[in-house]
Design an enzyme around this catalytic site. Structure first.
Site, short mmCIF file in Angstrom:
data_model
loop_
_atom_site.label_atom_id
_atom_site.label_comp_id
_atom_site.label_asym_id
_atom_site.label_seq_id
_atom_site.Cartn_x
_atom_site.Cartn_y
_atom_site.Cartn_z
N TYR A 1 -33.48 -35.28 90.39
CA TYR A 1 -34.19 -35.30 91.67
C TYR A 1 -34.91 -33.97 91.84
O TYR A 1 -34.71 -33.02 91.06
CB TYR A 1 -33.22 -35.54 92.84
CG TYR A 1 -32.24 -34.42 93.06
CD1 TYR A 1 -32.49 -33.42 94.00
CD2 TYR A 1 -31.05 -34.35 92.34
CE1 TYR A 1 -31.59 -32.39 94.20
CE2 TYR A 1 -30.15 -33.32 92.54
CZ TYR A 1 -30.42 -32.35 93.47
OH TYR A 1 -29.52 -31.32 93.66
N GLY B 1 -20.58 -33.21 98.14
CA GLY B 1 -21.27 -32.38 99.12
C GLY B 1 -21.12 -32.84 100.55
O GLY B 1 -21.24 -32.03 101.48
N TRP C 1 -26.86 -35.32 87.83
CA TRP C 1 -26.71 -35.94 89.15
C TRP C 1 -28.07 -36.50 89.52
O TRP C 1 -29.03 -35.75 89.63
CB TRP C 1 -26.26 -34.94 90.21
CG TRP C 1 -26.20 -35.61 91.56
CD1 TRP C 1 -27.23 -35.75 92.45
CD2 TRP C 1 -25.09 -36.29 92.14
NE1 TRP C 1 -26.83 -36.47 93.55
CE2 TRP C 1 -25.51 -36.81 93.38
CE3 TRP C 1 -23.78 -36.53 91.73
CZ2 TRP C 1 -24.67 -37.54 94.22
CZ3 TRP C 1 -22.94 -37.23 92.57
CH2 TRP C 1 -23.40 -37.72 93.80
N GLU D 1 -16.81 -28.44 97.51
CA GLU D 1 -18.02 -27.65 97.77
C GLU D 1 -17.94 -26.96 99.13
O GLU D 1 -18.35 -27.52 100.12
CB GLU D 1 -19.25 -28.56 97.69
CG GLU D 1 -19.44 -29.24 96.35
CD GLU D 1 -20.72 -30.07 96.29
OE1 GLU D 1 -21.69 -29.77 97.03
OE2 GLU D 1 -20.75 -31.03 95.51
#
Length: 378
Positions: free
Chosen positions: A263, A99, A352, A140
């Site tokens: 997360y 990212g 992730w 991305e």
């Protein structure tokens, strides 16, 4: 000599097909390890994963070769040996991009045959020299019609190069995976699904970051819901919706791995007494983008006596204390998503990122996915 070369090619192709069948017969549990997470690779409980993705290698914007930064060189070169000490069968892949990388570099690389070759050849060389079992592409995102077309060409050329390299070196063919947008179309632009299905062993669908306080500041919402509701008045998207779009686009279920985030995101409630999903909010609770690792969320719950809620309709968890509201995935939602992958015949799931787990609670939940099922190509 001609007969010998032909025989070697047939044998290599046969071994490739066996490898492809084997890679798709086993349900995968993938985990990304981020080198800048502050957690060393030696801390990974690799017994809970079948595949680990070492993130991230970079792309030189001038000559389009793949590089590993000097700060990561030692970590990456020892990664496979390190994680295989606990799990000798775990497969490792060198992940490129991420990212924080510049999507225009990927776009420029994929636009020309010479730059695609520079990228592909250097990626293969780096993977081999650092003892990885494969390469993972994390662009991305392709975001123009030409990007989509070029990504398809790039994917096919990469697969061809992997077959050729394995034939010439006599080594097992490297795995090829990619991390992709949550659905098969990127805001109405169709991904090159046919080329991707033909080229990649694993297609990691990033089924998260649907909502966050920086781009959805006025109401709380599930960052990575599996399902969605149509009457909430919020922007609607869900992981199941995205997975179904990839299948409808012609990608085999046995190539798809659904992403599960370790997360969440924290919003600031406008009124602490109104604390459910879609409650009025005023942006991030803690500044920045509001993101918090699962381990940080569990610490917040413990330190603040936060109340935790599981919503089985959306398949998401959230917690709140005072005016802080956090949407995330906990054990219940992770278990439901793992079962979703199993029940829908997907290749598996990935997470992730592994360093954000809390005493491996989420990864142990995901470990129930480790089993073999017959090969199904749909």
């Amino acid at each position: 000599m001609v007969y010998s070369n032909k025989f070697q090619f047939v044998v290599s192709f046969f071994l490739f097909m066996l490898h492809l069948h084997a890679s798709t017969a086993q349900n995968i549990i993938g985990g990304y390890w981020f080198a800048d997470s502050g957690s060393p690779a030696a801390d990974i409980n690799s017994t809970l994963f079948t595949h680990l993705f070492c993130a991230f290698a970079d792309t030189n914007p001038t000559n389009f070769t793949v590089t590993i930064s000097s700060s990561n060189s030692a970590k990456f070169s020892s990664f496979t040996q390190t994680v295989q000490q606990k799990n000798p069968s775990v497969k490792t892949l060198l992940s490129i991009g991420g990212g924080a990388s510049n999507p225009s570099t990927f776009s420029a690389m994929a636009s020309q045959p010479t730059s695609r070759k520079s990228f592909i050849d250097s990626a293969i060389q780096l993977a081999r020299s650092n003892n990885f079992h494969g390469v993972d592409i994390d662009w991305e995102y392709p975001s123009t019609p030409s990007d989509m077309q070029n990504f398809g060409i790039f994917s096919r050329e990469f697969r061809t190069s992997l077959i050729s390299e394995a034939r010439n070196s006599g080594k097992p063919i490297l795995l090829l995976s990619c991390a992709v947008f949550r659905s098969s179309d990127y805001y109405s632009l169709e991904m090159p699904s046919k080329a991707m299905n033909d080229s990649f062993d694993i297609i990691n669908v990033m089924s998260y970051d649907f909502h966050g306080p920086n781009w959805f500041p006025n109401r709380t919402a599930a960052p990575a819901s599996l399902n969605y509701q149509t009457n909430s008045g919020a922007y609607q998207v869900g992981g199941d919706q995205g997975i179904r779009s990839w299948i409808a686009a012609g990608v085999s279920r046995r190539k798809l791995a659904m992403g599960i985030p370790y997360y969440g995101y924290a919003w600031r409630l406008r009124n602490g007494s109104n604390n459910g999903l879609y409650a009025p909010a005023n942006g991030s609770a803690f500044g920045g983008d509001g993101s918090m690792g699962y381990n940080q969320i569990r610490a917040f719950v413990s330190q603040n006596g936060a109340r935790c809620v599981y919503n089985s309709t959306l398949v998401t968890d959230y917690c709140y204390a005072g005016t802080t509201w956090i949407g995330y995935d906990d054990v219940q939602s992770v278990a439901a998503k793992v079962n979703y992958c199993k029940n829908n015949g997907l290749l598996g799931h990935f997470v992730w990122q592994v360093a954000s787990d809390n005493n491996w609670a989420l990864s142990q939940t995901g470990d129930c996915q480790k089993f073999l099922i017959p090969f199904v190509d749909t």
